[in-house]
Design a protein around this motif. Sequence first.
Motif: not given
Lengths: 308, 308, 308, 308
Positions: A169-172, A175-176, A194, A197, A200-201, B169, B171, B175, B196-197, B200, B203
């Motif tokens: 659940g840590d989208d940041v 992305r890293r 997840h 989302v 976006g992912m 944080g 996501d 949504r 950084v997201v 997404g 979108l």
Amino acid sequence: MTTRTFHGIVPPVLTPLTADGEVDTASLERLVRHLVESGVHGVFVLGSTGEVAYLTDAQRDLAVRTVVAAVDGRVPVMGGAIELTTARVAAQARALEAAGVDAVVATAPVYAINDADEIERHLRAVAAAVDVPLFAYDIPVRVHRKLSVDLLVRLGAEGVLAGVKDSSGDDVGFRRLVAANAAAGSPLALFTGHEVVVDGMLLLGADGVVPGLGNVDAAGYVRLWDLARAGRWEDARAEQDRLAALFEIVFQAQGRSGDAAGVGAFKVAAQRQGLIDSTAAAFPVEPLDDETAERIEAIVRAAGLLGD
Amino acid sequence: MTTRTFHGIVPPVLTPLTADGEVDTASLERLVRHLVESGVHGVFVLGSTGEVAYLTDAQRDLAVRTVVAAVDGRVPVMGGAIELTTARVAAQARALEAAGVDAVVATAPVYAINDADEIERHLRAVAAAVDVPLFAYDIPVRVHRKLSVDLLVRLGAEGVLAGVKDSSGDDVGFRRLVAANAAAGSPLALFTGHEVVVDGMLLLGADGVVPGLGNVDAAGYVRLWDLARAGRWEDARAEQDRLAALFEIVFQAQGRSGDAAGVGAFKVAAQRQGLIDSTAAAFPVEPLDDETAERIEAIVRAAGLLGD
Amino acid sequence: MTTRTFHGIVPPVLTPLTADGEVDTASLERLVRHLVESGVHGVFVLGSTGEVAYLTDAQRDLAVRTVVAAVDGRVPVMGGAIELTTARVAAQARALEAAGVDAVVATAPVYAINDADEIERHLRAVAAAVDVPLFAYDIPVRVHRKLSVDLLVRLGAEGVLAGVKDSSGDDVGFRRLVAANAAAGSPLALFTGHEVVVDGMLLLGADGVVPGLGNVDAAGYVRLWDLARAGRWEDARAEQDRLAALFEIVFQAQGRSGDAAGVGAFKVAAQRQGLIDSTAAAFPVEPLDDETAERIEAIVRAAGLLGD
Amino acid sequence: MTTRTFHGIVPPVLTPLTADGEVDTASLERLVRHLVESGVHGVFVLGSTGEVAYLTDAQRDLAVRTVVAAVDGRVPVMGGAIELTTARVAAQARALEAAGVDAVVATAPVYAINDADEIERHLRAVAAAVDVPLFAYDIPVRVHRKLSVDLLVRLGAEGVLAGVKDSSGDDVGFRRLVAANAAAGSPLALFTGHEVVVDGMLLLGADGVVPGLGNVDAAGYVRLWDLARAGRWEDARAEQDRLAALFEIVFQAQGRSGDAAGVGAFKVAAQRQGLIDSTAAAFPVEPLDDETAERIEAIVRAAGLLGD
């Protein structure tokens, strides 16, 4: 079968149960055939959605063998080795391999209080125990620690890990991870767990998705995947919005545990579509009550999954 | 000015400080003019990135008046009312309004241990204290509770809230918030605070972004916004990837606090670009050391922000 | 007045409010006089139990001046400086000193995300702002960080801190603090904030107690203290058991916030004894409902505090 | 053997390992005989301190059979059934019973996300699987949920549970448990797992203690117990202070995991006293380094446990 084999929509398949708590192999076969025929790119057996934590070794073995047989080589099968103790995780991994899975998925140790070095040794030992690829399963809500980007990419670059199922659940952080993996030559196949989302992912570079809701609407997730691959991002977003509305089924059970509400909702929705016979949950979880099930059914119907 | 006024890229503006801890109004003016000339759609003064928690009332007032003057009506100004005690949050909100902000941003109470009903009464009271719109600021890492989708959309539908700055944080939660807001007729302007997201989040339907990193590369975020608006999602993704690489500046300070590492990195990066004079941090935080600052400078340079 | 001045039973005095949310000075005087006449060794005004987080500066000033006047020098008065921003904590501390308190109590920063070095600078700055002794208030449930034994004893040895009010619920940590303080020559006066383990905490070496329940049964805590001082530990335990049964009042409000349930219960119990006029809570908290209040009254009655 | 059989000092016995990770039965026998001859009132095999989470079924079986044989009926043996899945916990419980333990100790489910009703069914099922008494093991730091007083006392009153090992670090909760148990006729034997607050916990009514540090200084804990039984509370406190100083061994390993630092320290201290042969830790944990071990040895020596 290379790491690139693993991509796309890979639902964590439910484990249908009989009223007395045994694996309902007929329902499991039916569900898996339905998933494959809906176009999924793989299936993940014995994940959290598959109630792995509630099943005995014999039940797990029966479930995985049933799934492997039903898939019949059409798509890759990933299997979860979720256990206390590295030695037992390794034993489960070997059992999965013997049953025919194409990859094993393992978490950091649970119950034990370990640091990053210890988790690394654990993952190395599990990888060494099998010939099939190993995916790390990052699920802090259950394991209560987060796997670091550095550890994952390093183990990917060394060939210890073939991929990651990220349910943090840590989208940041995800992305890293995508960026660091790309910088390292993309050794890892990166899946998000997840289901709401996904658009976006996928846009940011996920290689695939492990959506519990894929048990309920596999075709929807396949469409979402295809739209994203085609660069039709706003159509993908619309499909994801539809699926996100369907995901509201997991919020219908008030005052129940996370497992009862989530897996329970998927089972009701699958049962109403005829994909499985029973909504029975694994002991000590009780199935959802009728009133909740009706609210779930209404949502599934509104999503167009129950005919007219 | 309607709620729809609030959209797009709205950086949480740094509060540049002098070596003795006072607000460096010349730097603040310069930074804000730079942001506006880079095309941002608003600025947010006295947020967490603006070190609001470290500033006295007089310093806050000086900061907000400096920003309002520097913006000079070209874009909306949002201001943070971050305090203990509903009465003091309301007083801060009135002071912000008097200083000329276009919207106030407030969190749930801190220190107090409140439930959803109490948080609702708190937000209603702050909204009632001012004539400008109120945004709820959802930042569990500092406030230690999460605002629910139901509460936010209900207060939006009633006109109590004009929007949400989501720095949770979560996501999946964001949504759900976007979907529930849409179902209610979109009363809320929904901003994500995670830089950084953004691709997404745009979108899936975010109305805007409050990127701390926007202090460092405002033009990049404006490009990202424009690409997204144009439906050029893969170009947006590439721009976001570039910005995500730049965001690594906040991970350079090892063994420092979250505020020292994050705000400190933004200040170093802005100072190296000549946007502010000093990297001084608010007491009791010390600025980043030279070695860390050099690593940050190298990342900023690699991003093409320091000339050749 | 030396550090050793601070010991024994020091209730965190409730702030009685009128129906419209103002400080009820008549009730506050009555309550404080009752506490002093019951034999308490000090009072702590503007703590969490005193709803400090909900009061304006003017209300705080009125409360502390009322308490200082009512105490009239008979026992020491400690006052809480609970705020965002070191500068504002220091300002509150100076206001408390000007109002006549004998010691100031301050937490680590809230909202800000600081490390140990930053917390240390914060505490040093607050201590430097006043001439009266400073106590550190360790309350992770509200401040979301734990003060380390090393930091506390080091600042004690340097004369920055005169003591600690420990509301961390970490009894292992408290014993380590007692031991480290003893090894350093006992520079710190160590108070526990947990009212149901006072016998054990006094046995292990606590210098005092800050029991919220002391507002309800001050005489009981004084007896407990005297029994412990006399080495009559099993009698102390019996008194503590009686008080622990009384503490069940804070668990009567189902589905309410921590502040509503806890402070609310103390207010009901004090009001039923005639110590304060109203059970009004500080905005945005609502008082407990009648049914809950009746359950609380029954417990207070069973404890022998309401006559026959 | 009645519930009252279970009381006093019951160390969670270390599992000594050989360099290649197998159970060192000779050392385990020696350690257990030493404990019994030191006067302990029972031993707890396969607890967290016994590295249960790291051992295979075969290793667990070997460990428990070794302990049962070494104890030879002189004191009760409690055994931990720590596993995923109710069915597997029940199977472990049966294996422990077959190996001769006098009681089984089980936690709430791990990994699974269950509510109170599900935990209750889990504990009932484990209790039903064996004829020996069942103790609930409340250890939120590993299981990530807290067992409620109501659940525990209710299951005690029904005869499902014979006792509780409380390692929650929640002393307020433990006192509430003691009080509620007494009010119900004391169906439960209540043990604290926290070795540095034993004096206070015995004063408030604990029936026993499961001190990991008891592996290092069993005689000290027996003295502490005897002093408490004799009502010599201040002497008990002095003995506890001595043991608390010894407990500093677990804080010597900087930057290591909780299991490495804690169990590792106990193993070094036991090995230095000749109670076990090796400080080897269970995979994937590495033993403590020499420098740390020397600091630990110095503390053990200062406690008078290594002769002159």
